[in-house]
Write an enzyme that holds these catalytic residues in place. Structure first.
Site, PDB file in Angstrom:
ATOM      1  N   ASP A  15      -9.643 -61.772  28.992  1.00  0.00           N
ATOM      2  CA  ASP A  15      -9.121 -61.791  30.166  1.00  0.00           C
ATOM      3  C   ASP A  15      -8.340 -63.309  29.745  1.00  0.00           C
ATOM      4  O   ASP A  15      -7.725 -64.465  30.918  1.00  0.00           O
ATOM      5  CB  ASP A  15     -10.186 -61.967  31.027  1.00  0.00           C
ATOM      6  CG  ASP A  15     -10.442 -60.366  31.424  1.00  0.00           C
ATOM      7  OD1 ASP A  15     -10.184 -59.538  30.875  1.00  0.00           O
ATOM      8  OD2 ASP A  15     -12.320 -60.147  31.927  1.00  0.00           O
ATOM      9  N   LYS A  18      -4.037 -61.885  26.396  1.00  0.00           N
ATOM     10  CA  LYS A  18      -3.473 -61.833  25.609  1.00  0.00           C
ATOM     11  C   LYS A  18      -2.390 -60.487  25.632  1.00  0.00           C
ATOM     12  O   LYS A  18      -1.673 -60.443  24.513  1.00  0.00           O
ATOM     13  CB  LYS A  18      -4.237 -60.969  24.833  1.00  0.00           C
ATOM     14  CG  LYS A  18      -5.810 -62.619  24.387  1.00  0.00           C
ATOM     15  CD  LYS A  18      -6.514 -61.144  23.414  1.00  0.00           C
ATOM     16  CE  LYS A  18      -7.619 -60.593  24.287  1.00  0.00           C
ATOM     17  NZ  LYS A  18      -8.854 -60.965  25.320  1.00  0.00           N
ATOM     18  N   GLY A  42      -8.883 -54.603  28.759  1.00  0.00           N
ATOM     19  CA  GLY A  42      -7.879 -55.064  29.523  1.00  0.00           C
ATOM     20  C   GLY A  42      -6.375 -55.232  29.660  1.00  0.00           C
ATOM     21  O   GLY A  42      -7.486 -56.514  29.986  1.00  0.00           O
ATOM     22  N   GLN A 239     -10.736 -58.802  24.044  1.00  0.00           N
ATOM     23  CA  GLN A 239     -11.739 -59.307  23.970  1.00  0.00           C
ATOM     24  C   GLN A 239     -11.192 -60.977  23.679  1.00  0.00           C
ATOM     25  O   GLN A 239     -10.054 -61.392  23.711  1.00  0.00           O
ATOM     26  CB  GLN A 239     -13.095 -59.189  23.046  1.00  0.00           C
ATOM     27  CG  GLN A 239     -14.293 -57.791  24.405  1.00  0.00           C
ATOM     28  CD  GLN A 239     -13.174 -56.237  22.733  1.00  0.00           C
ATOM     29  OE1 GLN A 239     -13.070 -56.668  22.583  1.00  0.00           O
ATOM     30  NE2 GLN A 239     -12.776 -55.697  24.142  1.00  0.00           N
ATOM     31  N   ARG A 315     -14.724 -56.059  39.157  1.00  0.00           N
ATOM     32  CA  ARG A 315     -15.767 -57.259  39.001  1.00  0.00           C
ATOM     33  C   ARG A 315     -15.206 -58.091  38.886  1.00  0.00           C
ATOM     34  O   ARG A 315     -14.410 -58.728  37.966  1.00  0.00           O
ATOM     35  CB  ARG A 315     -17.155 -57.660  37.602  1.00  0.00           C
ATOM     36  CG  ARG A 315     -17.798 -55.024  37.901  1.00  0.00           C
ATOM     37  CD  ARG A 315     -18.326 -55.687  36.999  1.00  0.00           C
ATOM     38  NE  ARG A 315     -17.989 -56.049  35.293  1.00  0.00           N
ATOM     39  CZ  ARG A 315     -18.681 -56.077  34.412  1.00  0.00           C
ATOM     40  NH1 ARG A 315     -19.854 -56.298  34.170  1.00  0.00           N
ATOM     41  NH2 ARG A 315     -18.127 -56.144  33.157  1.00  0.00           N
TER      42      ARG A 315
HETATM   43  P1  GDP Z   1      -6.256 -60.279  28.630  1.00  0.00           P
HETATM   44  O1  GDP Z   1      -7.115 -59.013  28.555  1.00  0.00           O
HETATM   45  O2  GDP Z   1      -6.747 -61.403  27.714  1.00  0.00           O
HETATM   46  O3  GDP Z   1      -5.239 -59.265  28.536  1.00  0.00           O
HETATM   47  O4  GDP Z   1      -6.261 -60.612  30.297  1.00  0.00           O
HETATM   48  P2  GDP Z   1      -6.529 -59.905  31.488  1.00  0.00           P
HETATM   49  O5  GDP Z   1      -4.596 -59.343  31.465  1.00  0.00           O
HETATM   50  O6  GDP Z   1      -7.084 -59.190  31.665  1.00  0.00           O
HETATM   51  O7  GDP Z   1      -6.505 -60.855  32.416  1.00  0.00           O
HETATM   52  C1  GDP Z   1      -5.252 -62.046  32.690  1.00  0.00           C
HETATM   53  C2  GDP Z   1      -5.241 -62.128  34.332  1.00  0.00           C
HETATM   54  O8  GDP Z   1      -3.489 -63.059  34.231  1.00  0.00           O
HETATM   55  C3  GDP Z   1      -3.642 -61.081  34.212  1.00  0.00           C
HETATM   56  O9  GDP Z   1      -4.002 -60.006  35.850  1.00  0.00           O
HETATM   57  C4  GDP Z   1      -2.353 -61.285  33.933  1.00  0.00           C
HETATM   58  O10 GDP Z   1      -0.800 -60.440  35.026  1.00  0.00           O
HETATM   59  C5  GDP Z   1      -2.827 -62.678  34.704  1.00  0.00           C
HETATM   60  N1  GDP Z   1      -2.121 -63.368  34.288  1.00  0.00           N
HETATM   61  C6  GDP Z   1      -1.775 -63.984  32.457  1.00  0.00           C
HETATM   62  N2  GDP Z   1      -0.772 -65.504  32.488  1.00  0.00           N
HETATM   63  C7  GDP Z   1      -0.450 -65.449  33.645  1.00  0.00           C
HETATM   64  C8  GDP Z   1      -0.719 -66.999  33.869  1.00  0.00           C
HETATM   65  O11 GDP Z   1       0.104 -68.082  32.911  1.00  0.00           O
HETATM   66  N3  GDP Z   1      -0.882 -67.219  35.738  1.00  0.00           N
HETATM   67  C9  GDP Z   1      -0.755 -66.351  36.182  1.00  0.00           C
HETATM   68  N4  GDP Z   1      -1.099 -66.719  37.631  1.00  0.00           N
HETATM   69  N5  GDP Z   1      -1.628 -65.130  36.009  1.00  0.00           N
HETATM   70  C10 GDP Z   1      -1.541 -65.023  34.710  1.00  0.00           C
HETATM   71  P1  IMO Z   2     -10.164 -58.239  26.953  1.00  0.00           P
HETATM   72  O1  IMO Z   2      -9.618 -57.449  25.776  1.00  0.00           O
HETATM   73  C1  IMO Z   2     -13.297 -59.701  29.860  1.00  0.00           C
HETATM   74  C2  IMO Z   2     -17.821 -57.804  27.797  1.00  0.00           C
HETATM   75  C3  IMO Z   2     -19.135 -57.233  28.846  1.00  0.00           C
HETATM   76  C4  IMO Z   2     -19.724 -57.458  28.883  1.00  0.00           C
HETATM   77  C5  IMO Z   2     -19.433 -57.812  27.446  1.00  0.00           C
HETATM   78  C6  IMO Z   2     -20.180 -56.355  26.450  1.00  0.00           C
HETATM   79  O2  IMO Z   2      -9.663 -57.467  28.667  1.00  0.00           O
HETATM   80  O3  IMO Z   2     -10.106 -59.822  26.957  1.00  0.00           O
HETATM   81  P2  IMO Z   2     -18.782 -53.885  26.500  1.00  0.00           P
HETATM   82  O4  IMO Z   2     -18.298 -53.182  27.476  1.00  0.00           O
HETATM   83  O5  IMO Z   2     -18.119 -54.395  25.341  1.00  0.00           O
HETATM   84  O6  IMO Z   2     -20.071 -53.553  25.264  1.00  0.00           O
HETATM   85  O7  IMO Z   2     -19.028 -55.281  27.132  1.00  0.00           O
HETATM   86  O8  IMO Z   2     -18.410 -58.109  27.439  1.00  0.00           O
HETATM   87  N1  IMO Z   2     -16.026 -57.482  27.636  1.00  0.00           N
HETATM   88  C7  IMO Z   2     -14.980 -57.996  28.099  1.00  0.00           C
HETATM   89  N2  IMO Z   2     -14.582 -59.483  28.936  1.00  0.00           N
HETATM   90  N3  IMO Z   2     -12.490 -58.975  28.623  1.00  0.00           N
HETATM   91  C8  IMO Z   2     -12.659 -57.764  27.498  1.00  0.00           C
HETATM   92  O9  IMO Z   2     -11.847 -57.549  26.948  1.00  0.00           O
HETATM   93  C9  IMO Z   2     -13.672 -57.079  27.745  1.00  0.00           C
HETATM   94  N4  IMO Z   2     -14.559 -56.524  26.905  1.00  0.00           N
HETATM   95  C10 IMO Z   2     -15.987 -56.912  27.060  1.00  0.00           C
HETATM   96  O10 IMO Z   2     -17.392 -57.773  30.648  1.00  0.00           O
HETATM   97  O11 IMO Z   2     -19.667 -59.166  28.999  1.00  0.00           O
HETATM   98 MG    MG Z   3      -8.056 -58.111  30.269  1.00  0.00          MG
END
Ligand code: GDP
Ligand code: IMO
Ligand code: MG
Length: 437
Positions: A15, A18, A42, A239, A315
């Site tokens: 998260d 990416k 996600g 991840q 979560r």
């Molecule tokens: P990923 O899994 O690595 O693609 O990241 P996620 O989408 O799960 O979580 C990143 C969250 O931070 C998302 O809600 C993005 O829209 C948000 N986001 C990404 N870059 C920035 C930033 O520079 N500032 C803020 N405020 N939000 C950001």
């Molecule tokens: P993105 O690509 C954050 C975490 C889960 C748990 C562990 C194992 O959005 O960054 P799993 O369902 O893979 O067996 O869960 O890994 N986890 C992530 N945490 N971002 C993710 O993907 C994750 N994918 C798995 O919360 O701790």
């Molecule tokens: Mg994510």
């Protein structure tokens, strides 16, 4: 001859942002390939105030004219896939799916959930998307592949291959029997909801209803990439390195390799010009496991300011300060050549920003853990140094020079400490909200 090659990898516990960075870099790429993980991911992209969360397809599908690839190391849940193919179709994005992708079935999801529910103390906090069990079947060399969804006959064979169905059902019945003694209504509801899927799977008709939707996209991904002479290739990780099956904080990890090494082995590209690690200006993690810089004092503040709730499960994310010890390790293990730091805007208004430069084991003397698994990290605590914060609104900064001095000092220190250049500073969720160096 290959053109330019780049990879985007998570440098923390997932998260990191990416999805946003892949969407940004995809502007200059021809082929974008997701290389690992499944719908546990996600990836969020904001374009003109509209939010899209993708779980399986590359975060580049919102840019028309790109070739978007799902590599054979990705485990695919057909329901999620079909929903995302509909988004891609609307935009007119080309999508290529490797026929050898392992399929995530309802049985995998059910095993994942029931295992966690009946686990007692060893709960990992998985996303419940069936990822662990699906990768187990990849290693067991059995279970349906994407191409098996093309016909009932293929599916029938795949489900009986190497005792797949027999063993998986046995496991579910074992866990369910344990659940029976429970009075917990949530447990029972999950059991009852998931139990619905069994007869359909046993009769092997499951998933085949999507054959027509999926069939036109199936094509050998490594072959397509091999034939892409002179094209710019971008690989999207899921991840993060700290959640990697081997390099991460075992056993609190996901079930796949998350680093760029997986690209070579599964898609045939071993030389990457740029490995772009994405890290937040602080740290979050969802689920259990060690997190040395987690902050109980400021955790709620960071969560609310950064909207830190899981993109896949909703979560609340655990929050803490930037951990340079873990990040240094992630840069090394992931072969990261440059870093993009995200969510800098979230830290606005802090008088001081804590930065963890070393660990100690209770006595204040800096020491290095022997490994970054849960056992190796046991007892390690952060040693903080603080940097001055900033009060400026940086969300409008689009170039390095636009950034206030204290932001640049923060980024320069990170870069200096890690020996890795910071090439991008993300200042908001929108596509344009980034300052490249
Ligand atoms: P990923 O899994 O690595 O693609 O990241 P996620 O989408 O799960 O979580 C990143 C969250 O931070 C998302 O809600 C993005 O829209 C948000 N986001 C990404 N870059 C920035 C930033 O520079 N500032 C803020 N405020 N939000 C950001
Ligand atoms: P993105 O690509 C954050 C975490 C889960 C748990 C562990 C194992 O959005 O960054 P799993 O369902 O893979 O067996 O869960 O890994 N986890 C992530 N945490 N971002 C993710 O993907 C994750 N994918 C798995 O919360 O701790
Ligand atoms: Mg994510």
């Amino acid at each position: 001859m290959k053109g330019k090659t780049m990879a985007v990898v998570g440098a923390q516990w997932g998260d990191e942002g990416k999805g946003k960075i892949v969407d940004a870099l995809a502007a200059d790429a021809d082929i974008i390939a997701r290389y690992g993980g499944g719908a546990n991911a996600g990836h969020t992209i904001w374009v003109d105030g509209k939010k899209t969360v993708l779980h399986l397809l590359p975060s580049s599908i919102l840019r028309p004219g790109k070739t978007n690839v799902v590599g054979p190391y990705v485990v695919v849940d057909p329901e999620v896939l079909v929903a995302e193919l509909a988004i891609a179709r609307k935009i007119g994005a080309t999508v290529i799916l490797d026929p050898r992708c392992q399929v995530v079935t309802p049985l995998h999801r059910q095993i994942d959930v029931l295992r966690e529910l009946t686990n007692g103390t060893g709960v990992i906090g998985t996303t419940g998307k069936g990822i662990g069990p699906a990768y187990e079947d990849l290693a067991a060399r059995r279970g349906p592949k994407l191409r098996d969804l093309l016909s009932t006959r293929r599916m029938f064979r795949a489900l009986r291959d190497r005792h797949f169905l027999e063993e998986r059902m046995l496991l579910i019945r074992t866990y369910a029997a344990q659940g029976k003694d429970e009075t917990d209504p949530i447990r029972w509801r999950l059991f009852a909801e998931n139990g619905r899927d069994w007869p359909e799977l046993e009769l092997s008709g499951w998933g085949v209803q999507h054959a027509e939707t999926i069939a036109p996209h199936l094509k050998d991904a490594a072959g397509l990439i091999d034939a892409a002479d002179g094209k710019t290739l971008l690989f999207e990780g899921a991840q993060g390195i700290m959640l990697g099956m081997v390099a991460g904080t075992q056993p609190y990890v996901t079930a796949s390799l998350t680093g760029p090494g997986a690209i070579g082995e599964t898609l045939g590209v071993h030389r990457l010009d740029r490995v772009i690690g994405v890290a937040k200006a602080y740290v979050t993690r969802v689920g259990g496991g060690p997190f040395p810089t987690e902050t109980p004092e400021k955790g709620d503040w960071l969560r609310e300011r950064g909207a830190e709730y899981g993109a896949t499960t909703g979560r609340p994310r655990r929050c803490g300060w930037l951990d340079l010890v873990a990040l240094r390790y992630a840069c090394r293990m992931g072969g990261i050549t440059e870093l993009v730091i995200t969510k800098l805007d979230v830290l606005r208004g802090l008088a001081e920003i804590p930065l963890c430069r070393a660990y100690h084991r209770g006595d204040g003397a800096p020491c290095v853990p022997e490994g970054f698994d849960a056992e190796g990290l046991d007892g390690f605590q952060p040693i903080y140094e603080t940097l001055p914060g900033w009060s400026e609104d940086i969300s409008g900064c689009r170039s390095w020079d636009d950034l206030p001095e204290n932001v640049r000092t923060f980024l320069n220190l990170v870069s200096l400490q890690l020996g890795v250049p910071v090439t991008g500073a993300s200042v908001g969720p929108e596509r344009e909200q980034i300052a490249w160096r």
